[in-house]
Write a protein that holds these residues in place. Structure first.
Motif, PDB file in Angstrom:
ATOM      1  N   GLY A  10     -57.705   3.192  13.767  1.00 14.12           N
ATOM      2  CA  GLY A  10     -56.907   3.151  14.978  1.00 14.12           C
ATOM      3  C   GLY A  10     -55.689   4.033  14.896  1.00 14.12           C
ATOM      4  O   GLY A  10     -55.445   4.726  13.897  1.00 14.12           O
ATOM      5  N   PHE A  11     -54.897   3.992  15.970  1.00 13.89           N
ATOM      6  CA  PHE A  11     -53.604   4.681  16.028  1.00 13.89           C
ATOM      7  C   PHE A  11     -52.520   3.642  15.760  1.00 13.89           C
ATOM      8  O   PHE A  11     -51.887   3.113  16.676  1.00 13.89           O
ATOM      9  CB  PHE A  11     -53.399   5.332  17.394  1.00 13.89           C
ATOM     10  CG  PHE A  11     -54.422   6.387  17.742  1.00 13.89           C
ATOM     11  CD1 PHE A  11     -54.513   7.568  17.010  1.00 13.89           C
ATOM     12  CD2 PHE A  11     -55.294   6.206  18.808  1.00 13.89           C
ATOM     13  CE1 PHE A  11     -55.449   8.547  17.329  1.00 13.89           C
ATOM     14  CE2 PHE A  11     -56.224   7.176  19.150  1.00 13.89           C
ATOM     15  CZ  PHE A  11     -56.312   8.347  18.402  1.00 13.89           C
ATOM     16  N   GLY A  12     -52.326   3.294  14.514  1.00 14.92           N
ATOM     17  CA  GLY A  12     -51.382   2.243  14.160  1.00 14.92           C
ATOM     18  C   GLY A  12     -52.102   0.935  13.895  1.00 14.92           C
ATOM     19  O   GLY A  12     -53.327   0.883  13.767  1.00 14.92           O
ATOM     20  N   ASP A  13     -51.331  -0.156  13.815  1.00 17.57           N
ATOM     21  CA  ASP A  13     -51.894  -1.440  13.406  1.00 17.57           C
ATOM     22  C   ASP A  13     -52.096  -2.382  14.587  1.00 17.57           C
ATOM     23  O   ASP A  13     -52.074  -3.598  14.437  1.00 17.57           O
ATOM     24  CB  ASP A  13     -50.995  -2.107  12.354  1.00 17.57           C
ATOM     25  CG  ASP A  13     -49.584  -2.366  12.874  1.00 17.57           C
ATOM     26  OD1 ASP A  13     -49.292  -1.967  14.018  1.00 17.57           O
ATOM     27  OD2 ASP A  13     -48.787  -2.959  12.126  1.00 17.57           O
ATOM     28  N   ARG A  14     -52.291  -1.804  15.779  1.00 22.09           N
ATOM     29  CA  ARG A  14     -52.552  -2.642  16.940  1.00 22.09           C
ATOM     30  C   ARG A  14     -53.581  -1.958  17.831  1.00 22.09           C
ATOM     31  O   ARG A  14     -53.821  -0.747  17.736  1.00 22.09           O
ATOM     32  CB  ARG A  14     -51.270  -2.913  17.736  1.00 22.09           C
ATOM     33  CG  ARG A  14     -50.576  -1.679  18.228  1.00 22.09           C
ATOM     34  CD  ARG A  14     -49.359  -2.033  19.060  1.00 22.09           C
ATOM     35  NE  ARG A  14     -49.742  -2.709  20.293  1.00 22.09           N
ATOM     36  CZ  ARG A  14     -48.860  -3.185  21.172  1.00 22.09           C
ATOM     37  NH1 ARG A  14     -47.568  -3.103  20.911  1.00 22.09           N
ATOM     38  NH2 ARG A  14     -49.263  -3.756  22.275  1.00 22.09           N
ATOM     39  N   VAL A  15     -54.209  -2.734  18.668  1.00 22.40           N
ATOM     40  CA  VAL A  15     -55.190  -2.225  19.608  1.00 22.40           C
ATOM     41  C   VAL A  15     -54.859  -2.824  20.983  1.00 22.40           C
ATOM     42  O   VAL A  15     -54.614  -4.029  21.068  1.00 22.40           O
ATOM     43  CB  VAL A  15     -56.625  -2.592  19.146  1.00 22.40           C
ATOM     44  CG1 VAL A  15     -56.820  -4.097  18.948  1.00 22.40           C
ATOM     45  CG2 VAL A  15     -57.672  -2.036  20.091  1.00 22.40           C
TER      46      VAL A  15
END
Length: 496
Positions: free
Chosen positions: A73-78
Motif C-alpha cells: 500500500g501507500f502507507g499503513d492505511r487503506v
C-alpha cells in the motif's frame, strides 16, 4: 448558489506550494459549449505545484478493523492518502517504489498528458523496485476521481486512494462532504491476488453462486472474505458524524476489483448530482449500483438518528457497512434490513448530462466493438465487430473527431469498460446521456458512447474488472493510422 462550507478533512496531503499558472494548450478541440477545455501541457521547471504529495509504495500491514493483514500500500492505511486540488491547478506526486516488483500510478478518469497516465508499456516504462518517478499534471476538470497502481493485480491490494478535484466556483450548496471508498478485500487472508488470478486461469469457480438480476447474470467471480468502506469491515465500521438537518455530499468511489456495490442510506433518499466527475441533471433514487472504476456524487439531507450506510456486494450475498450518526443512540447491526436497497435503483437511462457539460449533437464516426471470451482458461478480449473472434490491438482515431464506440457484450458476465485520458457521452435511444469515462455493459447488451478525441496519444481501453483486464480484455485507442514505433513503446516519459 453559495459555495459550501468544507468539513474538517483528515487528508494525508504532504505539502502545498505556490500557485501554478494554467498554460495555453493549443492541442485541444472544442465540440460545443459543453465540450472539455483544452488540456494544459505538463508544467515544467519554474512553475510551482499547487499540491505536492509523496506516495511510497511498499509492503505494509493495515488494520481492517476485524483483522490486520499484510499487503502492499501507500502507507499503513487503506485507502491511501486522499489528494485534493483545485481544478486548473497542478498535482506533483513523487512515487517511490519500495515494492519487490515494478509499479506505476494511474490517475483514473483524469484527462491527463499521456506521459503521466501510468499505463505501463503505453505511457511509461513501469517503475522498477527501488526506483521512483515524478508525476506532474494539471487537473483540468472538477470532480471525484481516484488513483491506483496499473501493474498486474496490484489494484486488488491497498495501492489506491481518492483524488478530489474541487471546483473553485462550486455551484452546489451543501454543508459537509464525505469521501466513501468501496472495496473488496482478499489480500493477506491466506491468499493473494496473484494466486486468485492463477486459480481463475485454471478454471476455478466460486463455491457459492454469484448471480445478480440487476447485472443480468453472474455478479463476479470471487466471493471475497471482506467488503470495505474506507478500509473498514462491517464488524468495526467507519462512522460518519454530522448534525441533523445538514446537507452532505457523498463522493462514492468503487475501487474494487471484481464487485459492483448497491449503495443506500437507511431512512434517506439520495439525489444523484455527478457521475465520473461530471454533473448530471439531478435524479432522486433510493439506491444506486456502482461498478468498478465508476464514481457517483450524491446529496442527502440528514435526519435525526443513527443510520446504516450499506454497500451490498451485488450478487454476492454480503455487504460493506458504515454508520451515519446525527444523534446519540445505539448503532444498527451490520445485518439490519435496509428497505432502500430494494427501492428505486438508479438506471443509466435516468441520467442526462447537465447543460454545462453537454457537448450537444454532432456527426460521429461509428466503430463497433465486441467484448468476448471463450469461457475457457484466462482468455478474454476486445474485438472489432467484423472479426469478433480476433483480439483488436488498436482503435485508430484522429484529433478533433467525435467517435462513436459501440460496445456489444457477447459474454455471460457484465463488464465496466474504462477509457484512459478522455471523457465520453453515453448515447441513449431517447436523448443524450451522461458524461463518463467508465460504463457498465450488461450481458447481451450494447452500449454506445461518443468519445471526444481531444488528447493525442496511445490510451488503454479495457474492462475494469481487474481479472478480466489481466486475462486480455484490453485494447488501445490511438491517434493516427499507425501505432508508435514499437521500439519506443514503454519508454519512460520525460521528467518534469
Amino acid at each position: 448558489m453559495p459555495v459550501p462550507s468544507r468539513p474538517t478533512r483528515r487528508s494525508l496531503l504532504l505539502g502545498t506550494a505556490g500557485t501554478a499558472a494554467l498554460l495555453a494548450a493549443g492541442t485541444g478541440t472544442r465540440f460545443g459549449a459543453g465540450a472539455p477545455a483544452p488540456l494544459a501541457p505538463v508544467s515544467r521547471a519554474g512553475s510551482a505545484a499547487d499540491v505536492a504529495v509523496v506516495l511510497t509504495a511498499a509492503p505494509t500491514t493495515v488494520d481492517l478493523g476485524a483483522r490486520e493483514v499484510a499487503t502492499w500500500g501507500f502507507g499503513d492505511r487503506v485507502p491511501g492518502p486522499e489528494i485534493r486540488v483545485a481544478a486548473g491547478a497542478t498535482v506533483a506526486a513523487d512515487l517511490r517504489n519500495d515494492l519487490p516488483q515494478d509499479t506505476t500510478v494511474h490517475w483514473h478518469g483524469v484527462r491527463i498528458d499521456q506521459r503521466m497516465d501510468g499505463a505501463p508499456g503505453f505511457s511509461q516504462a513501469p517503475v522498477p523496485a527501488g526506483g521512483g518517478f515524478d508525476y506532474r499534471f494539471v487537473a483540468p476538470d472538477p470532480g471525484t476521481y481516484f488513483y491506483h497502481s496499473h501493474v498486474g493485480t496490484q489494484l486488488d491490494r491497498a495501492l489506491y486512494g481518492a483524488l478530489v478535484v474541487e471546483d473553485p466556483a462550486e455551484p452546489l450548496s451543501y454543508d459537509a462532504e464525505w469521501t466513501v471508498v468501496l472495496d473488496d478485500w482478499i489480500d493477506g487472508t491466506g491468499t493473494d491476488p496473484d494466486a486468485v488470478l492463477a486459480e481463475l486461469n485454471a478454471g476455478a469457480r466460486p463455491a457459492q453462486p454469484l448471480r445478480s438480476t440487476l447485472l443480468g447474470g453472474p455478479g463476479g467471480h470471487i466471493a471475497y472474505p471482506h467488503y470495505l468502506i474506507n478500509g473498514r469491515t462491517a464488524q468495526t465500521p467507519t462512522v460518519f458524524e454530522e448534525a441533523p438537518g445538514r446537507r452532505v455530499r457523498l463522493r462514492l468511489i468503487n475501487a474494487g476489483a471484481d464487485t459492483a456495490f448497491r449503495v443506500a442510506l437507511g431512512g434517506h433518499r439520495l439525489t444523484v448530482t455527478h457521475t465520473d466527475g461530471f454533473p448530471v441533471l439531478p435524479v432522486r433514487v433510493d439506491s444506486l449500483l456502482i461498478g468498478m472504476g465508476e464514481r457517483y456524487d450524491v446529496l442527502v439531507t440528514l435526519d435525526d438518528g443513527v443510520f446504516p450506510l450499506v454497500a451490498a456486494a451485488e450478487g454476492k450475498n454480503a455487504r460493506a457497512f458504515a454508520v451515519v450518526r446525527t444523534s446519540t443512540g445505539d448503532a444498527p447491526p451490520a445485518s439490519v434490513d435496509v428497505p432502500e436497497l430494494d427501492g428505486r435503483v438508479l438506471d443509466l437511462a435516468d441520467l442526462s448530462a447537465d447543460p454545462s457539460v453537454d457537448p450537444g449533437d454532432g456527426a460521429a464516426r461509428e466503430v463497433g466493438l465486441v467484448l468476448n471470451n471463450t469461457g475457457a482458461r484466462g482468455r478474454a478480449w476486445i474485438a472489432a465487430a467484423e472479426t469478433p473472434d480476433e483480439k483488436l490491438p488498436r482503435v485508430p482515431v484522429a484529433a478533433g473527431e467525435r467517435v462513436r464506440l459501440s460496445f456489444t457484450n457477447r459474454t455471460r458476465i457484465w463488464h465496466p469498460v474504462h477509457l484512459h485520458g478522455h471523457t465520453f457521452q453515453v448515447r441513449r435511444s431517447k436523448g443524450r446521456g451522461p458524461r463518463k469515462d467508465t460504463v457498465v455493459v450488461l450481458p447481451g447488451r450494447t452500449v454506445a458512447v461518443d468519445v471526444f478525441t481531444d488528447n493525442p496519444g496511445e490510451w488503454m481501453l479495457h474492462c475494469h474488472n481487474l481479472y478480466h483486464s489481466e486475462q486480455g480484455m484490453m485494447t488501445t485507442l490511438g491517434y493516427g493510422d499507425d501505432p508508435p514505433d514499437p521500439g519506443m513503446s514503454g519508454m519512460a516519459p520525460e521528467q518534469p
